[in-house]
Design a protein around this motif. Sequence first.
Motif, PDB file in Angstrom:
ATOM      1  N   PRO A  35      -3.733  14.368   9.129  1.00  0.00           N
ATOM      2  CA  PRO A  35      -4.720  13.764   7.985  1.00  0.00           C
ATOM      3  C   PRO A  35      -4.087  13.539   6.748  1.00  0.00           C
ATOM      4  O   PRO A  35      -4.278  12.628   6.054  1.00  0.00           O
ATOM      5  N   ILE A  36      -3.018  14.563   6.287  1.00  0.00           N
ATOM      6  CA  ILE A  36      -2.219  14.454   5.082  1.00  0.00           C
ATOM      7  C   ILE A  36      -1.325  13.024   5.249  1.00  0.00           C
ATOM      8  O   ILE A  36      -1.276  11.943   4.481  1.00  0.00           O
ATOM      9  N   ARG A  37      -0.605  13.098   6.323  1.00  0.00           N
ATOM     10  CA  ARG A  37       0.193  12.081   6.843  1.00  0.00           C
ATOM     11  C   ARG A  37      -0.529  10.623   6.662  1.00  0.00           C
ATOM     12  O   ARG A  37      -0.056   9.572   6.228  1.00  0.00           O
ATOM     13  N   LEU A  38      -1.565  10.694   7.323  1.00  0.00           N
ATOM     14  CA  LEU A  38      -2.386   9.486   7.490  1.00  0.00           C
ATOM     15  C   LEU A  38      -3.089   8.981   6.190  1.00  0.00           C
ATOM     16  O   LEU A  38      -3.070   7.751   5.921  1.00  0.00           O
ATOM     17  N   ARG A  39      -3.549   9.993   5.553  1.00  0.00           N
ATOM     18  CA  ARG A  39      -4.042   9.704   4.050  1.00  0.00           C
ATOM     19  C   ARG A  39      -2.960   8.910   3.213  1.00  0.00           C
ATOM     20  O   ARG A  39      -3.278   7.928   2.559  1.00  0.00           O
ATOM     21  N   TYR A  40      -1.759   9.333   3.196  1.00  0.00           N
ATOM     22  CA  TYR A  40      -0.815   8.855   2.718  1.00  0.00           C
ATOM     23  C   TYR A  40      -0.412   7.298   3.123  1.00  0.00           C
ATOM     24  O   TYR A  40      -0.225   6.644   2.270  1.00  0.00           O
ATOM     25  N   LEU A  41      -0.431   7.138   4.248  1.00  0.00           N
ATOM     26  CA  LEU A  41      -0.186   5.704   4.732  1.00  0.00           C
ATOM     27  C   LEU A  41      -1.434   4.940   4.343  1.00  0.00           C
ATOM     28  O   LEU A  41      -1.134   3.844   3.880  1.00  0.00           O
ATOM     29  N   VAL A  70     -13.559   4.854   2.323  1.00  0.00           N
ATOM     30  CA  VAL A  70     -13.022   4.008   3.436  1.00  0.00           C
ATOM     31  C   VAL A  70     -12.081   5.146   4.154  1.00  0.00           C
ATOM     32  O   VAL A  70     -12.100   4.957   5.288  1.00  0.00           O
ATOM     33  N   ILE A  71     -11.078   5.529   3.517  1.00  0.00           N
ATOM     34  CA  ILE A  71     -10.032   6.189   4.095  1.00  0.00           C
ATOM     35  C   ILE A  71     -10.909   7.511   4.666  1.00  0.00           C
ATOM     36  O   ILE A  71     -10.205   7.990   5.575  1.00  0.00           O
ATOM     37  N   ASN A  72     -11.553   8.247   3.873  1.00  0.00           N
ATOM     38  CA  ASN A  72     -12.209   9.264   4.581  1.00  0.00           C
ATOM     39  C   ASN A  72     -12.929   9.107   5.942  1.00  0.00           C
ATOM     40  O   ASN A  72     -12.847   9.910   6.778  1.00  0.00           O
ATOM     41  N   PHE A  73     -13.419   7.881   5.969  1.00  0.00           N
ATOM     42  CA  PHE A  73     -14.114   7.261   7.134  1.00  0.00           C
ATOM     43  C   PHE A  73     -13.140   7.345   8.155  1.00  0.00           C
ATOM     44  O   PHE A  73     -13.518   7.797   9.144  1.00  0.00           O
ATOM     45  N   ALA A  74     -12.065   6.740   7.816  1.00  0.00           N
ATOM     46  CA  ALA A  74     -11.208   6.474   8.888  1.00  0.00           C
ATOM     47  C   ALA A  74     -10.505   7.506   9.427  1.00  0.00           C
ATOM     48  O   ALA A  74     -10.294   7.733  10.669  1.00  0.00           O
ATOM     49  N   ILE A  75     -10.123   8.541   8.653  1.00  0.00           N
ATOM     50  CA  ILE A  75      -9.815   9.809   8.967  1.00  0.00           C
ATOM     51  C   ILE A  75     -10.668  10.523   9.895  1.00  0.00           C
ATOM     52  O   ILE A  75     -10.306  11.118  10.935  1.00  0.00           O
ATOM     53  N   ARG A  76     -12.002  10.653   9.692  1.00  0.00           N
ATOM     54  CA  ARG A  76     -12.862  11.178  10.488  1.00  0.00           C
ATOM     55  C   ARG A  76     -13.147  10.767  11.703  1.00  0.00           C
ATOM     56  O   ARG A  76     -13.146  11.534  12.618  1.00  0.00           O
ATOM     57  N   ILE A  89      -1.496   5.418  16.267  1.00  0.00           N
ATOM     58  CA  ILE A  89      -1.934   4.963  15.245  1.00  0.00           C
ATOM     59  C   ILE A  89      -0.803   5.049  13.914  1.00  0.00           C
ATOM     60  O   ILE A  89      -0.465   4.353  13.383  1.00  0.00           O
ATOM     61  N   ILE A  90      -0.512   6.410  13.825  1.00  0.00           N
ATOM     62  CA  ILE A  90       0.332   6.859  12.783  1.00  0.00           C
ATOM     63  C   ILE A  90       1.537   6.007  12.957  1.00  0.00           C
ATOM     64  O   ILE A  90       2.103   5.597  11.973  1.00  0.00           O
ATOM     65  N   LEU A  91       2.140   6.052  13.856  1.00  0.00           N
ATOM     66  CA  LEU A  91       3.552   5.430  14.135  1.00  0.00           C
ATOM     67  C   LEU A  91       3.412   3.913  13.920  1.00  0.00           C
ATOM     68  O   LEU A  91       4.331   3.210  13.257  1.00  0.00           O
ATOM     69  N   ASP A  92       2.408   3.227  14.303  1.00  0.00           N
ATOM     70  CA  ASP A  92       2.275   1.885  14.015  1.00  0.00           C
ATOM     71  C   ASP A  92       2.093   1.625  12.551  1.00  0.00           C
ATOM     72  O   ASP A  92       2.708   0.471  12.128  1.00  0.00           O
ATOM     73  N   LEU A  93       1.457   2.502  12.087  1.00  0.00           N
ATOM     74  CA  LEU A  93       1.103   2.374  10.734  1.00  0.00           C
ATOM     75  C   LEU A  93       2.574   2.540   9.767  1.00  0.00           C
ATOM     76  O   LEU A  93       2.769   1.870   8.829  1.00  0.00           O
ATOM     77  N   GLU A  94       3.293   3.655  10.270  1.00  0.00           N
ATOM     78  CA  GLU A  94       4.576   3.886   9.781  1.00  0.00           C
ATOM     79  C   GLU A  94       5.610   2.716   9.773  1.00  0.00           C
ATOM     80  O   GLU A  94       6.128   2.226   8.654  1.00  0.00           O
ATOM     81  N   ASN A  95       5.420   1.892  10.970  1.00  0.00           N
ATOM     82  CA  ASN A  95       6.341   0.826  11.226  1.00  0.00           C
ATOM     83  C   ASN A  95       5.915  -0.494  10.447  1.00  0.00           C
ATOM     84  O   ASN A  95       6.786  -1.106  10.319  1.00  0.00           O
ATOM     85  N   LYS A  96       4.788  -0.674  10.069  1.00  0.00           N
ATOM     86  CA  LYS A  96       4.352  -1.595   9.280  1.00  0.00           C
ATOM     87  C   LYS A  96       4.249  -1.426   7.788  1.00  0.00           C
ATOM     88  O   LYS A  96       4.395  -2.308   7.002  1.00  0.00           O
ATOM     89  N   ILE A 103       8.134   8.338   4.808  1.00  0.00           N
ATOM     90  CA  ILE A 103       6.911   9.499   4.706  1.00  0.00           C
ATOM     91  C   ILE A 103       7.318  10.579   5.768  1.00  0.00           C
ATOM     92  O   ILE A 103       6.316  11.393   6.013  1.00  0.00           O
ATOM     93  N   ARG A 104       8.419  10.641   6.386  1.00  0.00           N
ATOM     94  CA  ARG A 104       8.432  11.901   7.087  1.00  0.00           C
ATOM     95  C   ARG A 104       8.292  13.109   6.267  1.00  0.00           C
ATOM     96  O   ARG A 104       9.058  13.287   5.407  1.00  0.00           O
ATOM     97  N   ILE A 105       7.240  13.710   6.823  1.00  0.00           N
ATOM     98  CA  ILE A 105       6.935  15.041   6.063  1.00  0.00           C
ATOM     99  C   ILE A 105       7.275  16.328   6.556  1.00  0.00           C
ATOM    100  O   ILE A 105       7.241  17.429   5.913  1.00  0.00           O
ATOM    101  N   MET A 106       7.358  16.433   7.837  1.00  0.00           N
ATOM    102  CA  MET A 106       7.576  17.531   8.510  1.00  0.00           C
ATOM    103  C   MET A 106       9.359  17.690   9.166  1.00  0.00           C
ATOM    104  O   MET A 106       9.884  16.486   9.368  1.00  0.00           O
ATOM    105  N   MET A 107       9.678  19.053   9.102  1.00  0.00           N
ATOM    106  CA  MET A 107      10.961  19.372   9.521  1.00  0.00           C
ATOM    107  C   MET A 107      11.083  19.127  10.994  1.00  0.00           C
ATOM    108  O   MET A 107       9.945  18.969  11.726  1.00  0.00           O
ATOM    109  N   THR A 108      12.302  18.611  11.592  1.00  0.00           N
ATOM    110  CA  THR A 108      12.499  18.475  13.039  1.00  0.00           C
ATOM    111  C   THR A 108      13.278  19.390  13.675  1.00  0.00           C
ATOM    112  O   THR A 108      13.955  20.436  12.768  1.00  0.00           O
TER     113      THR A 108
END
Length: 141
Positions: A35-41, A70-76, A89-96, A103-108
Amino acid sequence: LDNIEKALPILEKHNLKASIFVSTSVLNDGLAIFPIRLRYLLNSLSREQLSKILKRYELGEAKTDNKKEVINFAIRVIKNKNKNEIKKIILDLENKKQNLEDIRIMMTTDDLSNNKDNPLLEFGSHGNYHINLSKLHIDLT
């Protein structure tokens, strides 16, 4: 990721040590905190672009013009999708996404491997969930 990108240069400058506790549930894909990542996008999009996203992924229609709602609705709605759909969905949004920082926020696992021998860093295990222990019923008898 902030531990590596932001804190490590400061630690090195002052020769300070740090312990980093890694939750394996979010290592690499960060899906547990999506949700944090998605909200940012989604925040980077206009209200019109948000409407297109809702239609593209058949998420339904938000009955408001308020971008935050709208963002809260989409995340729900997205929370009810399966893991593979959420990733898509997240990868598609990141690519667009254009003209904004990565926005990579997590360690790998690569971040861990590249820093495993760093004498200033110690990696430890972090639980995957924050369980309210006061509500956990365990019979120890």
